[in-house]
Design a protein around this motif. Sequence first.
Motif, mmCIF file in Angstrom:
data_model
loop_
_atom_site.group_PDB
_atom_site.id
_atom_site.type_symbol
_atom_site.label_atom_id
_atom_site.label_comp_id
_atom_site.label_asym_id
_atom_site.label_seq_id
_atom_site.Cartn_x
_atom_site.Cartn_y
_atom_site.Cartn_z
ATOM 1 N N ARG A 161 1.317 -4.543 -9.295
ATOM 2 C CA ARG A 161 1.833 -3.971 -10.543
ATOM 3 C C ARG A 161 0.781 -3.112 -11.238
ATOM 4 N NH1 ARG A 161 5.153 -8.594 -10.577
ATOM 5 N NH2 ARG A 161 3.633 -9.997 -11.511
ATOM 6 N N LEU A 162 -0.477 -3.560 -11.201
ATOM 7 C CA LEU A 162 -1.564 -2.763 -11.787
ATOM 8 C C LEU A 162 -1.696 -1.418 -11.070
ATOM 9 C CD1 LEU A 162 -4.138 -5.593 -12.359
ATOM 10 C CD2 LEU A 162 -3.695 -3.807 -14.028
ATOM 11 N N LYS A 163 -1.646 -1.453 -9.745
ATOM 12 C CA LYS A 163 -1.770 -0.212 -8.973
ATOM 13 C C LYS A 163 -0.616 0.739 -9.267
ATOM 14 C CE LYS A 163 -0.143 0.202 -5.051
ATOM 15 N NZ LYS A 163 0.551 0.763 -3.909
ATOM 16 N N GLU A 164 0.605 0.199 -9.324
ATOM 17 C CA GLU A 164 1.772 1.040 -9.590
ATOM 18 C C GLU A 164 1.736 1.616 -11.007
ATOM 19 O OE1 GLU A 164 4.234 2.147 -7.454
ATOM 20 O OE2 GLU A 164 2.792 1.342 -6.020
ATOM 21 N N LEU A 211 0.803 -1.223 0.000
ATOM 22 C CA LEU A 211 0.000 0.000 0.000
ATOM 23 C C LEU A 211 0.839 1.278 0.000
ATOM 24 C CD1 LEU A 211 -2.800 -1.050 2.525
ATOM 25 C CD2 LEU A 211 -2.812 -1.201 0.035
ATOM 26 N N LYS A 212 2.045 1.219 0.576
ATOM 27 C CA LYS A 212 2.877 2.423 0.691
ATOM 28 C C LYS A 212 3.607 2.727 -0.609
ATOM 29 C CE LYS A 212 5.545 2.715 4.409
ATOM 30 N NZ LYS A 212 6.336 2.276 5.571
ATOM 31 N N ASP A 213 3.971 3.998 -0.749
ATOM 32 C CA ASP A 213 4.816 4.417 -1.855
ATOM 33 C C ASP A 213 6.206 3.808 -1.650
ATOM 34 O OD1 ASP A 213 5.738 5.694 -4.074
ATOM 35 O OD2 ASP A 213 5.778 7.691 -3.194
ATOM 36 N N HIS A 214 6.852 3.367 -2.725
ATOM 37 C CA HIS A 214 8.119 2.631 -2.585
ATOM 38 C C HIS A 214 9.231 3.462 -1.940
ATOM 39 C CE1 HIS A 214 10.022 4.661 -6.014
ATOM 40 N NE2 HIS A 214 8.826 4.616 -6.575
ATOM 41 N N CYS A 215 9.156 4.781 -2.023
ATOM 42 C CA CYS A 215 10.214 5.593 -1.400
ATOM 43 C C CYS A 215 10.073 5.639 0.127
ATOM 44 C CB CYS A 215 10.224 7.003 -1.980
ATOM 45 S SG CYS A 215 8.722 7.932 -1.700
ATOM 46 N N ARG A 216 8.974 5.112 0.666
ATOM 47 C CA ARG A 216 8.768 5.097 2.120
ATOM 48 C C ARG A 216 8.912 3.700 2.727
ATOM 49 N NH1 ARG A 216 3.374 8.797 2.533
ATOM 50 N NH2 ARG A 216 4.290 10.714 1.777
ATOM 51 N N TRP A 217 9.349 2.732 1.937
ATOM 52 C CA TRP A 217 9.503 1.376 2.462
ATOM 53 C C TRP A 217 10.629 1.309 3.488
ATOM 54 C CZ3 TRP A 217 9.489 -1.421 -2.909
ATOM 55 C CH2 TRP A 217 8.167 -1.592 -3.339
#
Length: 199
Positions: A86-89, A57-63
């Motif tokens: 992948r669809l969401k991204e 659910l989180k943006d990848h820069c906040r992992w």
Amino acid sequence: MDLSKAFQAGAAKRLPQAAQCFDRFHVIKLANEAVEEVRRLEVKSQPALKGKRWGTLKDHCRWSRTQIDDMHWLTHSNLKTARAWRLKEALRAIFETAKDGIDPEPALKRWASWARRCRLAPFKRLGATARNHLHGIANSARLGLSNGMAESINSKVQAAIARARGFRTLWHLMTIIYLTCSKLSHLPAPPYARLATAL
């Protein structure tokens, strides 16, 4: 606005010349809900998905470091949740590329077609929704508009209503809305505040 039929009907009736824009936040929120629905169905048969919710659910820069490892494992798996993520991204990327002046409508059409053919029921529904609201979603991405300010005002109003536990009349509610949401600088200080500082 969000994708509510009531908002659409009201806008079409009162503002017939306005271009309707469906807020990016609400579109991505629907995609997040679809990812979560797929994950919840799949976690019953794939226990390895437990604890992977926030990474999807989180943006990848906040992992966090753990979420980076989890998502690396997920993206290299053949799970339905990986396909949903992948669809969401891809949908999120369409909004990002629109900031660079690229017309989002063709990409949104392709995304809606992909979502409707993906064999994931939540994304099939979302793909149909995106197709039905294509022009408004494209307008939002193209113009970079957001209803964040209206959502902020709404949260302040809801907090005021909860704090007062309701209002007897609409007039009282409107007065509190003006007092809490406007930037009035000429109001006198509350009388009890002076008493509190004197004590």
